[in-house]
Scaffold this active site. Structure first.
Site, mmCIF file in Angstrom:
data_model
loop_
_atom_site.group_PDB
_atom_site.id
_atom_site.type_symbol
_atom_site.label_atom_id
_atom_site.label_comp_id
_atom_site.label_asym_id
_atom_site.label_seq_id
_atom_site.Cartn_x
_atom_site.Cartn_y
_atom_site.Cartn_z
ATOM 1 N N LYS A 171 -22.177 -7.144 18.386
ATOM 2 C CA LYS A 171 -20.739 -7.019 18.651
ATOM 3 C C LYS A 171 -20.047 -6.398 17.433
ATOM 4 O O LYS A 171 -20.619 -6.366 16.339
ATOM 5 C CB LYS A 171 -20.156 -8.404 18.946
ATOM 6 C CG LYS A 171 -20.263 -9.372 17.765
ATOM 7 C CD LYS A 171 -19.880 -10.794 18.145
ATOM 8 C CE LYS A 171 -19.992 -11.725 16.951
ATOM 9 N NZ LYS A 171 -19.821 -13.139 17.341
ATOM 10 N N MET A 201 -4.531 1.976 -0.695
ATOM 11 C CA MET A 201 -5.053 2.381 0.610
ATOM 12 C C MET A 201 -6.311 3.236 0.475
ATOM 13 O O MET A 201 -7.262 3.096 1.242
ATOM 14 C CB MET A 201 -3.983 3.150 1.393
ATOM 15 C CG MET A 201 -4.404 3.456 2.817
ATOM 16 S SD MET A 201 -3.169 4.380 3.742
ATOM 17 C CE MET A 201 -1.833 3.215 3.834
ATOM 18 N N TYR A 242 -0.348 0.033 -8.551
ATOM 19 C CA TYR A 242 0.961 -0.455 -8.131
ATOM 20 C C TYR A 242 1.282 -1.826 -8.706
ATOM 21 O O TYR A 242 0.423 -2.711 -8.731
ATOM 22 C CB TYR A 242 1.028 -0.538 -6.611
ATOM 23 C CG TYR A 242 0.850 0.779 -5.909
ATOM 24 C CD1 TYR A 242 1.656 1.870 -6.224
ATOM 25 C CD2 TYR A 242 -0.123 0.933 -4.939
ATOM 26 C CE1 TYR A 242 1.493 3.092 -5.568
ATOM 27 C CE2 TYR A 242 -0.283 2.145 -4.273
ATOM 28 C CZ TYR A 242 0.518 3.217 -4.592
ATOM 29 O OH TYR A 242 0.357 4.404 -3.947
ATOM 30 N N ARG A 284 -13.591 -23.380 21.666
ATOM 31 C CA ARG A 284 -13.092 -22.035 22.005
ATOM 32 C C ARG A 284 -13.359 -21.834 23.502
ATOM 33 O O ARG A 284 -12.816 -22.567 24.299
ATOM 34 C CB ARG A 284 -13.766 -20.992 21.111
ATOM 35 C CG ARG A 284 -13.489 -21.286 19.631
ATOM 36 C CD ARG A 284 -13.761 -20.121 18.707
ATOM 37 N NE ARG A 284 -14.996 -19.393 19.009
ATOM 38 C CZ ARG A 284 -15.650 -18.642 18.133
ATOM 39 N NH1 ARG A 284 -15.213 -18.529 16.892
ATOM 40 N NH2 ARG A 284 -16.741 -18.000 18.470
#
Ligand SMILES: *Cc1c(COP(=O)(O)O)cnc(C)c1O
Length: 387
Positions: free
Chosen positions: A41, A318, A271, A138
């Protein structure tokens, strides 16, 4: 390093399919006589579903498992015809596509009527695995509704609309083998299997174990083990490495050093100036960031260049991150690492996915799975060597 590896490597996730094969063989020996379902998956936890599925089947996996029918259909479209189970659906899922593609369908309750409607329309019986919730909370049928679900499934089976191929459940705490709740889950699973037998439901496969249970609890093996993390060579246990478990990490995330420059003491980095250099040093620029799936919070994680590890400093952006080489005098010399291979994590002595998981307050599952499609996957050893 393997012989087929890099020429110029900009940014790449190298996927060693021999490592996948070796892991599958190792797990198959541990699980035997139970069979192995390779869980592919989420694009094989970021490794690439089709190539990994092929390699796993070559190495002896008998089944494939995915969450969504759409993931299963993509494997069928690639002409992979092994037994294949998809277990997570919504009322909008394309059950007909599952049946037409011979995809076994996990059924926890409400899905049964949808599956039967699709089977009726197609005039083709569905293959289903009934899922009991043994405690995870679940999906899975609550134990008090289990008998009713079985009875309905038997009715539809007798009407030729489906075949109950399996019974399964999923474990919650198998990665912590000392916890007692797994015993409770195993007992509830045995009870559920017994109820099915009493109602005359004869299944091909009963399956409960994920990677940690496969490795630590033979009493969970039953007929089939569903193994994801282990086939990618990663350890599900905080106190055992891949190596200690006989597994080889399959994914190595690398990038070329994109910049190398000398900076003075007090240089702010990235940053927010979350990092300032303590003294004159050399910074390396690595061209991967959160746009590539590298966790933004993983400042401090290790990056290996020329066999040594350096920390990520300042904020991860990013597209890029910065490492501090911790010495001056490298930039613009013939010792400059500009263009050298930087390894974030992987096998063969690279920093581990676990180190990146620790730096990101996450787990190795997430570290590999979240590497984005922006990063090309390069497959090593695509052809199985005969040995
Ligand atoms: C993802 C998943 C697995 C595989 O778990 P690993 O710990 O990666 O082996 C097995 N079964 C189910 C139902 C899953 O969702």
């Amino acid at each position: 390093m393997s012989s087929s590896s890099p020429g110029p490597a900009d940014r790449r996730a190298e996927i060693d399919l021999d490592a996948v094969r070796s892991n599958v063989r190792h797990i198959a020996r541990i699980a035997s006589p139970a069979k192995v379902m390779a869980v592919v998956k989420a694009d094989a936890y970021g490794h690439g579903a089709v190539p990994v599925a092929r390699a796993a089947l070559e190495a002896g996996a008998a089944w494939l498992g995915v969450a969504h029918i759409s993931e299963a259909v993509a494997l069928r479209d690639a002409e992979i015809d092994a037994p294949l189970l998809a277990w997570l659906h919504t009322p909008a899922s394309d059950f007909a596509a599952g049946i037409e593609n011979s995809v076994d369908l996990g059924v926890s309750g409400w899905e049964l009527e949808h599956v039967v409607a699709a089977a009726r329309a197609l005039e083709r019986p569905a293959r289903i695995h009934l899922k009991i919730d043994t405690g995870l909370g679940r999906n899975g049928c609550p134990p008090e509704q289990w008998e009713a679900l079985l009875r309905k499934a038997v009715e539809y089976q007798e009407a030729g609309l489906l075949r109950v191929v399996g019974i399964f459940s999923h474990l919650a705490v198998a990665d912590e083998p000392e916890r007692p709740e797994t015993d409770d889950q195993v007992q509830r699973f045995r009870d559920a299997v017994a109820v099915a037998a009493e109602l005359g439901v004869e299944v091909e496969v009963r399956h409960l174990a994920n990677t940690p249970a496969t490795l630590s609890r033979p009493d969970c093996h039953f007929d089939l083990v569903r193994v994801g993390l282990g086939i990618y060579g990663l350890s599900p246990f905080t106190d055992q490495t891949s190596d200690a478990l006989g597994l080889r990490p399959a994914m190595t995330l690398t990038a070329s050093v994109a910049g190398c420059k000398e900076v003075p003491a007090g240089q702010g980095v990235s940053y927010g100036f979350a990092y300032r250099t303590a003294e004159r040093t050399t910074l390396g620029l690595i061209p991967v960031g959160y746009g590539d799936g590298v966790p933004r919070i993983a400042t401090g994680a290790p990056v290996m260049v020329d066999d040594r590890c350096y920390p990520v400093v300042g904020r991860i952006a990013m597209d890029q991150l910065v490492i501090d080489f911790g010495v001056a005098g490298l930039a613009d010399t013939d010792q400059s690492p500009l263009g050298h291979r930087a390894v974030l994590f992987g096998g063969n002595g690279a920093p581990s996915a676990e180190a990146w998981a620790a730096a990101s307050h996450s787990i190795n599952y997430e570290v590999v799975t979240r590497i984005s499609s922006r990063v090309p996957r390069i497959y090593l050893h695509e052809a199985a060597d005969d040995d």
